[in-house]
Design a protein around this motif. Structure first.
Motif, PDB file in Angstrom:
ATOM      1  N   ALA A 190       0.891  -1.084   0.324  1.00  0.00           N
ATOM      2  CA  ALA A 190      -0.253  -0.295   0.112  1.00  0.00           C
ATOM      3  C   ALA A 190       0.492   0.884   0.253  1.00  0.00           C
ATOM      4  O   ALA A 190       0.492   2.108  -0.326  1.00  0.00           O
ATOM      5  CB  ALA A 190      -0.917   0.023   0.523  1.00  0.00           C
TER       6      ALA A 190
ATOM      7  N   THR B   7      -5.955   1.674  -2.540  1.00  0.00           N
ATOM      8  CA  THR B   7      -4.712   0.519  -2.212  1.00  0.00           C
ATOM      9  C   THR B   7      -5.791  -0.247  -2.624  1.00  0.00           C
ATOM     10  O   THR B   7      -4.921  -1.272  -3.431  1.00  0.00           O
ATOM     11  CB  THR B   7      -3.827   0.872  -1.166  1.00  0.00           C
ATOM     12  OG1 THR B   7      -5.149   0.308   0.096  1.00  0.00           O
ATOM     13  CG2 THR B   7      -3.934   1.855  -1.212  1.00  0.00           C
ATOM     14  N   LYS B   8      -6.732  -0.502  -2.749  1.00  0.00           N
ATOM     15  CA  LYS B   8      -7.661  -2.123  -2.527  1.00  0.00           C
ATOM     16  C   LYS B   8      -8.816  -1.638  -3.231  1.00  0.00           C
ATOM     17  O   LYS B   8      -9.607  -1.239  -1.829  1.00  0.00           O
ATOM     18  CB  LYS B   8      -7.003  -3.379  -2.168  1.00  0.00           C
ATOM     19  CG  LYS B   8      -8.113  -4.458  -2.714  1.00  0.00           C
ATOM     20  CD  LYS B   8      -7.615  -5.564  -1.348  1.00  0.00           C
ATOM     21  CE  LYS B   8      -8.143  -6.872  -1.466  1.00  0.00           C
ATOM     22  NZ  LYS B   8      -8.086  -8.224  -1.008  1.00  0.00           N
TER      23      LYS B   8
ATOM     24  N   GLU C 169      -7.777   1.779  -7.483  1.00  0.00           N
ATOM     25  CA  GLU C 169      -6.404   1.925  -6.786  1.00  0.00           C
ATOM     26  C   GLU C 169      -5.611   2.566  -7.207  1.00  0.00           C
ATOM     27  O   GLU C 169      -5.635   2.432  -8.872  1.00  0.00           O
ATOM     28  CB  GLU C 169      -5.975   0.325  -6.959  1.00  0.00           C
ATOM     29  CG  GLU C 169      -6.756  -1.185  -6.039  1.00  0.00           C
ATOM     30  CD  GLU C 169      -7.268  -1.557  -7.207  1.00  0.00           C
ATOM     31  OE1 GLU C 169      -8.411  -2.915  -6.669  1.00  0.00           O
ATOM     32  OE2 GLU C 169      -8.131  -1.612  -8.468  1.00  0.00           O
ATOM     33  N   ASP C 170      -4.833   3.579  -6.689  1.00  0.00           N
ATOM     34  CA  ASP C 170      -4.423   4.993  -7.081  1.00  0.00           C
ATOM     35  C   ASP C 170      -4.946   5.773  -7.614  1.00  0.00           C
ATOM     36  O   ASP C 170      -4.709   6.708  -8.272  1.00  0.00           O
ATOM     37  CB  ASP C 170      -3.354   4.057  -8.314  1.00  0.00           C
ATOM     38  CG  ASP C 170      -1.783   5.043  -9.168  1.00  0.00           C
ATOM     39  OD1 ASP C 170      -1.497   5.237  -7.855  1.00  0.00           O
ATOM     40  OD2 ASP C 170      -2.153   5.007  -9.677  1.00  0.00           O
TER      41      ASP C 170
ATOM     42  N   SER D 233     -12.613  -3.166   0.531  1.00  0.00           N
ATOM     43  CA  SER D 233     -11.824  -2.098   0.285  1.00  0.00           C
ATOM     44  C   SER D 233     -10.360  -1.212   0.794  1.00  0.00           C
ATOM     45  O   SER D 233     -11.020  -1.573   2.353  1.00  0.00           O
ATOM     46  CB  SER D 233     -12.427  -0.795  -0.307  1.00  0.00           C
ATOM     47  OG  SER D 233     -13.291  -0.733  -1.174  1.00  0.00           O
TER      48      SER D 233
END
Length: 200
Positions: free
Chosen positions: A9, A60-61, A83-84, A109
């Motif tokens: 992460a 990050t997820k 993500e991102d 998440s």
């Protein structure tokens, strides 16, 4: 929200930051110390209207949906954050006033969060972060203006095609109902558009 920790992460957020500024190892450690880890299960709310946004979120997820509900009960989706992606309610965060948005997890998440207090401290300790967040906010504002203009000047089919081109990695992770709410049309009309495009 459960608290977690993940090396990957932090690797992801450092990569995101490196697009605009370079950090020393010491600066990375300081930034890391100012971040908090969080998670939300699918269908769990990260933010509700009336609450002050305490954090800016870096996903990050998973996938988060930012949306509002009008007086008729219709959803209006502002963005999907995977993500991102950075997300939150910028106005509520900056002004520390109640939000008008929901932020809901569409998938299990995980995210890194920075509080308003640590956000201000970050600028004092590492001034070049002002340039980083300025770029993030400028891009966000540009996207908002572009979407508003597209809503006026483009057809629903054209807006859908733009979404597929710009976010192909998101399209297959969200429901037709959520995508329709993002495009400002009904799920039934989106189904008609998809059917028409599949025949071309």
């Amino acid at each position: 929200m459960k608290i977690h920790d993940s090396k990957s992460a932090y690797d992801l957020i450092f990569k995101n930051v490196s697009r605009f500024i370079d950090l020393t190892d010491e600066e990375k450690e300081l930034y890391k110390s100012l971040l908090k880890s969080g998670s939300a299960k699918r269908k769990e709310f990260v933010l509700r209207p009336g609450k002050i946004t305490r954090y800016e979120y870096f996903v990050t997820k998973g996938c988060l949906k930012v949306y509002s509900i009008d007086r008729n009960g219709a959803e209006h989706v502002s963005m999907f954050a995977i993500e991102d992606f950075w997300t939150g309610d910028m106005a509520s965060f900056m002004l520390q006033q109640p939000s008008t948005y929901f932020i809901k997890a569409l998938e299990d998440s995980e995210f890194l969060m920075i509080s308003k207090e640590n956000y201000e401290r970050l600028f004092e300790e590492i001034p070049k972060f002002e340039r980083f967040y300025r770029n993030i906010y400028q891009r966000s504002l540009t996207n908002y203006i572009r979407r508003a203009n597209q809503g006026i000047s483009l057809t629903a089919e054209e807006r859908y095609e733009i979404f597929l081109t710009k976010y192909p990695h998101i399209a297959n992770r969200i429901t037709q109902k959520d995508l329709a709410a993002y495009l400002g049309i009904t799920p039934e009309f989106l189904s008609m558009i998809r059917s028409k495009m599949s025949k071309q």
